[in-house]
Scaffold this motif. Structure first.
Motif, PDB file in Angstrom:
ATOM      1  N   LEU A  74       1.028  -1.153  -0.049  1.00 12.20           N
ATOM      2  CA  LEU A  74       0.211  -0.058  -0.043  1.00 12.20           C
ATOM      3  C   LEU A  74       0.925   1.240  -0.103  1.00 12.20           C
ATOM      4  O   LEU A  74       1.771   1.288   0.817  1.00 12.20           O
ATOM      5  N   LYS A  75       0.528   2.272  -0.870  1.00 10.04           N
ATOM      6  CA  LYS A  75       1.377   3.365  -0.839  1.00 10.04           C
ATOM      7  C   LYS A  75       0.331   4.478  -0.707  1.00 10.04           C
ATOM      8  O   LYS A  75      -0.630   4.787  -1.312  1.00 10.04           O
ATOM      9  N   LYS A  76       0.651   5.116   0.466  1.00 10.02           N
ATOM     10  CA  LYS A  76      -0.216   6.285   0.756  1.00 10.02           C
ATOM     11  C   LYS A  76      -0.241   7.441  -0.109  1.00 10.02           C
ATOM     12  O   LYS A  76       1.290   7.952  -0.313  1.00 10.02           O
ATOM     13  N   VAL A  77      -1.260   7.968  -0.671  1.00  7.71           N
ATOM     14  CA  VAL A  77      -1.038   9.381  -1.402  1.00  7.71           C
ATOM     15  C   VAL A  77      -1.391  10.531  -0.478  1.00  7.71           C
ATOM     16  O   VAL A  77      -2.276  10.734   0.321  1.00  7.71           O
ATOM     17  N   ARG A  78      -0.567  11.196  -0.527  1.00  7.36           N
ATOM     18  CA  ARG A  78      -0.311  12.599   0.318  1.00  7.36           C
ATOM     19  C   ARG A  78      -1.376  13.767  -0.304  1.00  7.36           C
ATOM     20  O   ARG A  78      -1.054  13.837  -1.507  1.00  7.36           O
ATOM     21  N   PHE A  79      -2.003  14.311   0.544  1.00 13.41           N
ATOM     22  CA  PHE A  79      -2.864  15.501  -0.107  1.00 13.41           C
ATOM     23  C   PHE A  79      -2.529  16.382   0.970  1.00 13.41           C
ATOM     24  O   PHE A  79      -2.544  16.372   2.257  1.00 13.41           O
ATOM     25  N   ASP A  80      -2.246  17.342   0.307  1.00  8.79           N
ATOM     26  CA  ASP A  80      -1.979  18.852   1.094  1.00  8.79           C
ATOM     27  C   ASP A  80      -2.995  19.723   1.375  1.00  8.79           C
ATOM     28  O   ASP A  80      -3.586  20.694   0.628  1.00  8.79           O
ATOM     29  N   LYS A 100       1.845  -2.556 -11.650  1.00  6.05           N
ATOM     30  CA  LYS A 100       0.236  -2.601 -11.748  1.00  6.05           C
ATOM     31  C   LYS A 100      -0.257  -2.019 -10.683  1.00  6.05           C
ATOM     32  O   LYS A 100      -0.326  -2.404  -9.692  1.00  6.05           O
ATOM     33  N   LEU A 101      -1.249  -0.825 -10.986  1.00  9.10           N
ATOM     34  CA  LEU A 101      -1.950  -0.518 -10.016  1.00  9.10           C
ATOM     35  C   LEU A 101      -3.230  -1.501  -9.754  1.00  9.10           C
ATOM     36  O   LEU A 101      -4.128  -1.685 -10.672  1.00  9.10           O
ATOM     37  N   GLU A 102      -3.372  -2.147  -8.695  1.00  8.61           N
ATOM     38  CA  GLU A 102      -4.346  -3.184  -8.529  1.00  8.61           C
ATOM     39  C   GLU A 102      -5.668  -2.705  -7.849  1.00  8.61           C
ATOM     40  O   GLU A 102      -6.671  -3.321  -8.141  1.00  8.61           O
ATOM     41  N   GLY A 103      -5.470  -1.636  -7.363  1.00  6.10           N
ATOM     42  CA  GLY A 103      -6.645  -1.039  -6.772  1.00  6.10           C
ATOM     43  C   GLY A 103      -6.440   0.316  -5.876  1.00  6.10           C
ATOM     44  O   GLY A 103      -5.254   0.625  -5.841  1.00  6.10           O
ATOM     45  N   LEU A 104      -7.455   0.980  -5.517  1.00  6.46           N
ATOM     46  CA  LEU A 104      -7.495   2.071  -4.621  1.00  6.46           C
ATOM     47  C   LEU A 104      -8.342   1.699  -3.341  1.00  6.46           C
ATOM     48  O   LEU A 104      -9.130   1.111  -3.293  1.00  6.46           O
ATOM     49  N   VAL A 105      -7.913   2.113  -2.149  1.00  3.86           N
ATOM     50  CA  VAL A 105      -8.225   2.019  -0.957  1.00  3.86           C
ATOM     51  C   VAL A 105      -8.286   3.428  -0.285  1.00  3.86           C
ATOM     52  O   VAL A 105      -7.538   4.073  -0.325  1.00  3.86           O
ATOM     53  N   ALA A 164       8.781   1.369 -11.184  1.00  8.60           N
ATOM     54  CA  ALA A 164       7.878   1.864  -9.944  1.00  8.60           C
ATOM     55  C   ALA A 164       7.897   3.353  -9.742  1.00  8.60           C
ATOM     56  O   ALA A 164       8.798   3.800 -10.287  1.00  8.60           O
ATOM     57  N   ASP A 165       7.008   3.982  -8.814  1.00  6.15           N
ATOM     58  CA  ASP A 165       7.261   5.335  -8.597  1.00  6.15           C
ATOM     59  C   ASP A 165       7.051   6.403  -9.686  1.00  6.15           C
ATOM     60  O   ASP A 165       7.964   6.675 -10.113  1.00  6.15           O
ATOM     61  N   PHE A 166       5.724   6.250 -10.233  1.00  2.54           N
ATOM     62  CA  PHE A 166       5.365   7.289 -11.338  1.00  2.54           C
ATOM     63  C   PHE A 166       5.018   8.736 -10.641  1.00  2.54           C
ATOM     64  O   PHE A 166       4.115   9.503 -11.578  1.00  2.54           O
ATOM     65  N   GLY A 167       5.669   9.149  -9.409  1.00  2.00           N
ATOM     66  CA  GLY A 167       5.195  10.455  -8.815  1.00  2.00           C
ATOM     67  C   GLY A 167       5.609  11.541  -9.620  1.00  2.00           C
ATOM     68  O   GLY A 167       4.851  12.647  -9.728  1.00  2.00           O
TER      69      GLY A 167
END
Length: 149
Positions: A9-15, A42-47, A122-125
């Motif tokens: 799981l990679k947490k997406v930061r929101f400012d 591969k993005l398996e999903g969003l949580v 990986a890491d397409f930021g």
């Protein structure tokens, strides 16, 4: 849904839900959804989490990254391994570029490897869409300093 698969799981930061932060996250998800290749994560999903108001990206779990393996004194890459990893890297990059995606942050810590020797980008930021038929200037200030040419 319980699948029994181990995932990352990679947490997406929101400012504070700033428009730029939301736009950045949306672009990242759109890019990941466009890519489907054995050598690209591969993005398996969003949580989502109601408690922390967080969004998590779900990926297949990968045991290693190239930087960590290369830094380990116990790991010595053979010539066939290097050739195999390079082939997988170039194959993944070709897939990205054929779908109009520039990664812009290729480095050892963004190259994941599983215990079976499968390599994934990986890491397409910092990634962005591009159209080779449209000529528009791109910023020259996006890079990881250590890897700058």
């Amino acid at each position: 849904m319980v699948t029994g698969k181990t995932v990352a799981l990679k947490k997406v930061r929101f400012d504070n839900l700033e428009p730029e932060s939301v736009k950045f996250m949306a672009r990242k998800v759109l890019i990941l959804r466009r890519l489907d290749h054995p050598n690209v994560v591969k993005l398996e999903g969003l949580v989502t989490s109601r408690i922390s108001c967080s969004l998590y990206l779900v990926f297949r779990y990968m045991e290693h990254d190239l930087a960590g393996l290369a830094a380990s004194p116990a790991v010595k890459f053979t010539e066939p391994q290097v050739k195999c990893y390079m082939h997988q890297l170039l194959s993944g990059l070709e897939h990205c570029q054929n779908r109009g995606v520039l990664h812009r942050d290729i480095k050892g810590s963004n190259l994941l490897i599983d215990d079976g020797g499968v390599h994934r980008i990986a890491d397409f930021g910092l990634a962005m869409f591009f159209d080779p038929n449209r000529k528009h200037p791109m910023t020259s200030r996006v890079f990881t300093l250590w890897y700058r040419a």
